[in-house]
Design an enzyme around this catalytic site. Structure first.
Site, mmCIF file in Angstrom:
data_model
loop_
_atom_site.group_PDB
_atom_site.id
_atom_site.type_symbol
_atom_site.label_atom_id
_atom_site.label_comp_id
_atom_site.label_asym_id
_atom_site.label_seq_id
_atom_site.Cartn_x
_atom_site.Cartn_y
_atom_site.Cartn_z
ATOM 1 N N ARG A 1 33.694 31.301 13.748
ATOM 2 C CA ARG A 1 34.081 32.689 13.442
ATOM 3 C C ARG A 1 35.230 32.682 12.447
ATOM 4 O O ARG A 1 35.274 33.464 11.516
ATOM 5 C CB ARG A 1 34.465 33.461 14.712
ATOM 6 C CG ARG A 1 35.139 34.789 14.386
ATOM 7 C CD ARG A 1 35.228 35.798 15.519
ATOM 8 N NE ARG A 1 35.491 35.237 16.822
ATOM 9 C CZ ARG A 1 36.647 34.668 17.221
ATOM 10 N NH1 ARG A 1 37.686 34.630 16.406
ATOM 11 N NH2 ARG A 1 36.765 34.171 18.429
ATOM 12 N N TYR B 1 27.625 57.052 -0.138
ATOM 13 C CA TYR B 1 26.510 56.520 0.653
ATOM 14 C C TYR B 1 26.591 57.118 2.067
ATOM 15 O O TYR B 1 27.684 57.195 2.651
ATOM 16 C CB TYR B 1 26.625 54.994 0.688
ATOM 17 C CG TYR B 1 25.724 54.333 1.688
ATOM 18 C CD1 TYR B 1 24.349 54.327 1.498
ATOM 19 C CD2 TYR B 1 26.244 53.727 2.816
ATOM 20 C CE1 TYR B 1 23.523 53.718 2.428
ATOM 21 C CE2 TYR B 1 25.424 53.116 3.744
ATOM 22 C CZ TYR B 1 24.059 53.121 3.542
ATOM 23 O OH TYR B 1 23.246 52.528 4.460
HETATM 24 C C1 LIG Z 1 23.437 49.967 1.832
HETATM 25 C C2 LIG Z 1 24.773 50.393 1.347
HETATM 26 C C3 LIG Z 1 25.918 50.239 2.131
HETATM 27 C C4 LIG Z 1 25.860 49.713 3.565
HETATM 28 O O1 LIG Z 1 25.497 48.391 3.617
HETATM 29 P P1 LIG Z 1 24.681 47.725 4.855
HETATM 30 O O2 LIG Z 1 24.492 46.340 4.418
HETATM 31 O O3 LIG Z 1 23.418 48.521 5.015
HETATM 32 O O4 LIG Z 1 25.555 47.879 6.056
HETATM 33 C C5 LIG Z 1 27.132 50.618 1.596
HETATM 34 N N1 LIG Z 1 27.224 51.137 0.349
HETATM 35 C C6 LIG Z 1 26.148 51.314 -0.434
HETATM 36 C C7 LIG Z 1 26.307 51.897 -1.793
HETATM 37 C C8 LIG Z 1 24.884 50.968 0.036
HETATM 38 O O5 LIG Z 1 23.805 51.155 -0.741
#
Ligand SMILES: *Cc1c(COP(=O)(O)O)cnc(C)c1O
Length: 421
Positions: free
Chosen positions: A79, A132
């Site tokens: 970890r 997002y």
């Molecule tokens: C998909 C995405 C995230 C989140 O990432 P995960 O790997 O799904 O947790 C954050 N920011 C943007 C712009 C994304 O497209």
């Protein structure tokens, strides 16, 4: 029986044949090399023992100690640190021009670690009004319960960001280009705005990738990636990353140290195989992004002429409101294209009629994807200031032959209602 000396096949320094140089001491410095060279070599030095040109997937959870506290290469427990994750983190830092990279189990795990490292109850954050959906949910449904407040602002307008800041603003959260509206924010201008008021600037650079833009070089303090997307690039691994330069936070502590502490203390690290998949993806990032950009440009130009399309959102189009800023801070304009059709029914119908574009969430893989953000990826923003238009369709333009992609889009739009502009 003839006696073969034990060391017959182990030439030492004196007997080494010409051309057999001793292994180089320590990893090389790739910082002066080009992007693709760094992507392929940084963190991936041949293994000193075997010469293996690809880093191993180190699955061990723990490491033998030579006497209490006698760590052989600094490794103690996976970890805290793992050699495969270190290889990825080194590569990410090299690609972003940062001093340290941190790999997490997902993009949202990376975001959460950053928030908890730099914020306290009572602090305030400015977030994009088209962030997002998962980022918005993290702020509105999780961080809010721990006393962190946020205000949504138009990040393409530094004056609006300045107006949204309060005395408690510790962080400006920027995403550029944005998901799914492809808005563009001026990272250098936002860095000045944030720093004038003593706040940090974080840039979610998932859509751009380190190949198309390097926010640290524009003044950002920390870069955020969902490596699930283009960095991994093959829709086969969920991961996230943070990369920092030499910024400080919370009364002068180096951000790199704060993040290292929280990565270990919170524990949402990337597993060794996940880290290895992302590292493998990064090695081809430059060539993949070039093709994603080529094809997205063709798709954007093609759909602009289509009578069923009201508007094409792509920063590479000269009349996109963020085009000038994007042209200044990005190498090219990326592989994501969003379109607005006549209405919600037309958008939903198009998503259900493609055959090469797969109807699915996510983005950035080799295969083209289509989705309806209002009902899929951004459903959690419904009814909020971050709600996205219902007539919007988002395309992740993949690496298939572009002629097949254009034909597929034409077929999906056949018979669709004309959309007046
Ligand atoms: C998909 C995405 C995230 C989140 O990432 P995960 O790997 O799904 O947790 C954050 N920011 C943007 C712009 C994304 O497209």
């Amino acid at each position: 029986m003839s006696q073969v000396p034990d060391d017959a096949h182990q030439p030492d320094d004196e007997t080494a044949e010409p051309g057999h140089a001793p292994p180089a001491a320590g990893p090389q410095d790739w910082s002066a090399s080009g992007f693709a060279t760094r992507a392929i070599h940084a963190g991936s030095e041949p293994d000193p023992q075997t010469g293996a040109v690809v880093p191993a997937v180190h699955v061990a959870t723990t490491y033998a100690q030579d006497g209490v506290g006698g760590l052989r290469a600094g490794y103690e427990y996976s970890r805290s640190a793992n050699p495969t994750r270190d290889a990825l983190q080194e590569c990410l830092a090299a690609l972003e021009g940062g001093t340290a990279g941190f790999a997490f189990a997902s993009g949202l795990a990376a975001e959460d670690a950053l928030l908890r490292a730099v914020l306290e109850p009572g602090d305030h954050v400015v977030i994009p009004d088209d962030a997002y959906g998962g980022t918005f949910r993290l702020f509105s449904k999780v961080a809010a319960r721990w006393g962190v407040e946020h205000t949504a602002a138009d990040l393409s307008d530094p004056a609006a960001v300045a107006a949204a800041m309060t005395d408690r603003t510790r962080l400006v959260w920027c995403e550029t280009p944005t998901n799914p509206l492809l808005g563009v924010a001026d990272v250098a201008a936002l860095a000045r705005t944030a720093h004038e008021r003593g706040a940090l600037l974080a840039v979610d650079s998932t859509f751009a990738t380190p190949y198309l833009q390097q926010p640290l070089s524009l003044g950002a303090d920390v870069v955020v990636h969902s490596t699930t997307k283009y960095c991994g690039g093959h829709s086969d691994v969920v991961g996230g990353a943070l990369v920092v330069g030499d910024a400080t936070a919370r009364g002068g502590e180096p951000l790199a140290e704060l993040l290292a502490f929280h990565q270990n203390a919170m524990g949402a690290v990337a597993g060794p195989f996940d880290a290895w998949l992302v590292l493998r993806g990064l090695k081809t990032l430059a060539v993949r992004m070039e093709r994603h950009c080529d094809s997205a440009e063709r798709v954007a130009a093609h759909l602009r002429e289509h009578p069923a399309v009201r508007e094409v959102l792509y920063p590479g189009l000269a009349d996109h409101p963020g085009h000038a800023v994007a042209a200044r801070q990005m190498r090219r304009f990326g592989g994501m294209v969003s379109v607005r059709l006549a209405d919600e029914a037309a958008a939903v119908a198009m998503c259900g009629r493609t055959r090469v574009f797969t109807l699915a969430e996510s983005l950035g893989g080799v295969e083209s994807l289509v989705e309806h953000p209002a009902r899929m990826t951004h459903a959690s923003a419904a009814g909020s200031p971050l709600e996205v238009p219902a007539d919007l369709v988002r395309l992740s333009v993949g690496l298939e032959d572009v002629e097949d992609l254009l034909a597929d889009l034409d077929r999906a739009l056949e018979g669709a209602a004309p959309a007046p502009r």
